[in-house]
Structures are given as C-alpha cells and as structure tokens.
Design an enzyme around this catalytic site. Structure first.
Site, short mmCIF file in Angstrom:
data_model
loop_
_atom_site.label_atom_id
_atom_site.label_comp_id
_atom_site.label_asym_id
_atom_site.label_seq_id
_atom_site.Cartn_x
_atom_site.Cartn_y
_atom_site.Cartn_z
CG ASP A 32 -18.89 10.93 12.90
OD1 ASP A 32 -18.45 9.89 12.38
OD2 ASP A 32 -18.38 12.05 12.67
CE LYS A 209 -7.53 -4.53 6.82
NZ LYS A 209 -8.33 -3.40 7.24
N GLY A 262 -5.45 0.18 -5.32
CA GLY A 262 -5.55 1.54 -4.78
C GLY A 262 -6.49 1.51 -3.60
CB CYS A 265 -7.39 -0.54 2.97
SG CYS A 265 -8.85 -0.09 3.92
#
Length: 441
Positions: A32, A209, A262, A265
């Site tokens: 990260d 997806k 909500g 995604c």
C-alpha cells in the site's frame, strides 16, 4: 515451486484477499502507498471492522507470535516486483466527483507503478470493479512477457472472509491457457470444495460484477416500489414479499422493503455501469437503472416524511429524534452512502435534535457528520426522544427490550425503516409502531 502472491492495495478488499491467500498456504506480500496502513496491518490490526478478518490476519502476519509468518506488508514496488509470481490489484474505483462515471485513477496508477518492476512470466490479476474495456487497455500497457487476467470480487461486507475462502463462484477472464492454469492453482482449495470456476474473456469478466450488483439493486428497488404501492393501498409489503419469495424463480433474498441500499458498491457501480453503457452506445439498455436509483433514493425521503408525520406533521424544530443505526448495513463499520446517516442528516438539517447510536460505526459517522448527536448505547440514544427510527438492522436492535426503552423515551413512537423489528412485541409494550409498506396496525 509454490507460487508467491502479492496484493496491491490493502483496503477492505485487499486486506481480506491477502489474509485469505495466506490462509490457503501461499507466501503473500501486500503493498500500500499509505505507510500508516502498512504499519497497522504489520501488527495484525485492520483499519476497518470486518468479522473474523483481524483474527485471520493475526494467524499469518510475520512477527506475531504463533503466526505462520506467511504474510508481510511493504510500501516498495521494487520488492513486490521481485517477490511475486501472481500480482492481485485490489485498489478502489470510486465514483468520479460530480459524475456517474468510475474513477480509474487508482487502478491506472497501480498498474503504472507496478509495470516497470514486473519479472517476465508474471501474471497480473485485476480484482477491482472497473468499466468494461478497461482490462484490454491495461493489458496493452504491461511489459512483454507479462500477462493479465481479470478476476472480479464478490465480497459482501460482514461476510468477506467466508466469501473469499469459500466463494459461491470464481470468475476469471483470461487470454491464455497459462493464465487459467495459474489461477486454477491459486484457487485449488475452494475449487476442490466445489466452488464453480468460470472461465471467460476480459469483457465478460468485467461485466459480471456490475451485472450482479445491478440485478441485486433492481430486486431491492422492486420490493421498495411495491412498498410504495402497499402504503397507498393499505397493503402489507412483508406478507407480499413472503408470498412471492416462495416462487423459486424469484427467491426470498433481497426482498426486505425499507430505506434502500447504500454503501461503497451498489450505488456507484450501477451509476458507473450506466455511464459506460452510454459511452458504448448502449445507453438505452440500462435506462431502467435510472429508475432503480430513483426508487432507492426516494425511500430515504419517505422515511423523513414518515418521521415528520409521526411528530404531528409540522416542523422538526425542537423535536428529539433517536436514530438506531449509522452504517449502511449490519456487521460493518462502513458509513459510505449510508441511508441511515442520510436520513439522520436530513432531519438534522430541518431542525431536529438527532441522536445516533450504532454498535460499530460511531467513529466513522462522527467523522462524516460531526454535527449530529451521538450516544454510547441505544438506551442513551432513546432517552427523551419524541420518535425512534430503526435504520440499520443490527441484531442488537432486534433484541432490544421495548419496555425498558419505553421507560426512558419521551414518547413511545418507533418507525422501523428496515422491517426487521417484531411489531407485536413493540406494540404490546405500549409503542406506536409503524414500518415502511405496512398497515398502521
């Protein structure tokens, strides 16, 4: 020789995937660009609430007593490139500010930073939710001898660990037998348990997806549209959902009417899907998603109006409103696009004295809505309230004692925005009980 795996991006998706890959027996290196996040993960701690994730991390993070030591974290792209055979890209793809379209800047940056350090023969695997056509574009920018695959994630917040270790399906978009072979090796354990392994091309893998999320959003907004009709006709949307849910073609899941969906995604994914369809000249195919989005957002306003009506139909000024729930769903601390906080915020802006309680989302809620009031317990939130709004279906709220709450409430009026409370129990305790899409008594 065992595959070595890297995970680029250690947010919700990446941290879960990295821990799960270590659990499956692989040596894993997570990267990260935020040093503070890496330092936290290296101690076996996670920056979000997800049931079971911290325990899973602690079993594998190097340096923790008793761990397998198979999982490490770094901020070095050079180290990641030298280490990994398979590189999973798990960075965020938020909605562009002021637009429906997907913001690909994090994905593009991750690929650009990773590419110069990749060894020949490496496989890069995208897991982020991206607009269809992205994989082909990104593959063209990889060095010669490096392949790309697309492997969308299907994690449900609150169930992410199980969904990664025991997925209901694994979808891989590949352009070579070698890429498929490597991914079959990565997922050998869940496939061996019976998880279907679906092999397809890049565009189809990217569409899976967004198509799945669009279908789920459609199902939620359908039952909420039926709730609107039930309210107008004095019907009962809970009984309606039960009746149609017995039809195997429809099924019972995602048929609980309430204040809508909500999170990070569903809302942004269906909007990005519409935007991308428009770019492809297929915008008419997804015009129904605009109504799905509209129905969903309309339910938040309906909850505000239900609260206003319960308080006599006038102003919220001087009225005390208790809100049970801040996260967009239970078993999560995620408040992104939370319907519960949206409703609380609307009432607050209209003059109501709003006090919120949530089992896990308080810190995130305070950061997002610092001007709301917050309580340490449900009992404290309800104390002196003129109306109580149940807006996130935590088990803790379903198990509350209405009689005990009634002793401290200013008025015994409860509005169930999730159709999850036991109406009979609350009414027997002397509460006026109303729920979305249900008869008044």
């Amino acid at each position: 020789m065992a595959l070595k795996i890297t995970v680029i991006g250690t947010g919700y998706l990446g941290a879960t995937h990295a821990a799960a890959m270590a659990e499956l027996g692989f040596e894993v290196l997570g990267l990260d660009v935020v040093p503070e996040k890496i330092a936290m993960l290296a101690q076996g701690r996670v920056p979000m609430y997800e049931p079971g994730l911290e325990e899973l991390l602690s079993r594998h993070v190097a340096g923790i007593e008793g761990s397998s030591g198979r999982l490490r974290f770094t901020t070095s792209w050079e180290e990641v490139g030298a280490f990994g055979d398979v590189h999973f890209v798990c960075v965020n793809t938020p909605q562009k500010h002021g637009e429906y379209a997907c913001d690909m800047s994090y994905v593009d940056s991750a690929f650009a930073s990773l590419a110069p350090h990749l060894r020949e023969g490496a496989l890069v695997v995208g897991k982020s939710t991206v607009p269809v056509g992205s994989a082909a574009r990104l593959a063209a920018g990889l060095p010669e001898g490096v392949q790309l695959a697309w492997n969308p994630e299907f994690l449900r917040e609150g169930f992410a660990v199980n969904d990664t270790l025991h997925p209901d399906r694994i979808v891989v978009g590949v352009e070579s037998e070698r890429a498929e072979k490597l991914l079959r090796e990565v997922y050998a354990a869940p496939v061996g348990e019976g998880s279907p392994f679906v092999v397809t091309d890049f565009p189809t893998a990217e569409l899976v997806k967004t198509s799945a999320n669009s279908f789920l959003a459609t199902k939620i907004s359908f039952i909420n549209a039926m709730a609107e009709v039930c309210e107008a006709a004095d019907g009962d949307v809970v009984k309606l959902a039960e009746a149609i849910g017995h039809d195997e073609r429809i099924g019972k899941k995602f048929l609980r009417a309430g204040i809508g969906f909500g999170g990070g995604c569903l809302p942004k994914d269906i909007r990005a899907f519409m935007a991308r369809a428009g770019e492809l000249g297929a915008d008419q195919a997804l015009t129904f998603l605009r109504e799905i989005d509209s129905v969903n957002m309309r339910r938040r306003g309906a909850m505000v109006e239900m609260a206003r009506e319960a308080l006599g139909g006038g102003s919220f000024l001087g009225k005390r409103v208790a809100v049970l729930g801040a996260t967009f769903k239970p078993d999560s601390d995620d408040v992104r696009d939370s319907p519960a906080l949206n409703v609380a915020g609307q009432i607050h802006l209209q003059g109501g004295q709003v006090t919120v309680y949530d089992p896990k989302g308080m810190d995130n809620a305070r950061r997002l809505f610092p001007t709301l009031g917050y309580a340490d317990t449900a009992l404290d939130a309800v104390r002196g309230a003129d109306v109580v709004l149940h807006l996130t279906e935590w088990r803790e709220f379903r198990e509350l004692d209405p009689a005990a709450l009634g002793e401290v409430a200013g008025a015994r009026i409860v509005l169930d925005g999730r159709n999850a409370l036991d109406a009979v129990k609350w009414r027997e305790a002397g509460w006026t009980f109303r729920a979305m899409g249900r008869p008044r008594a």
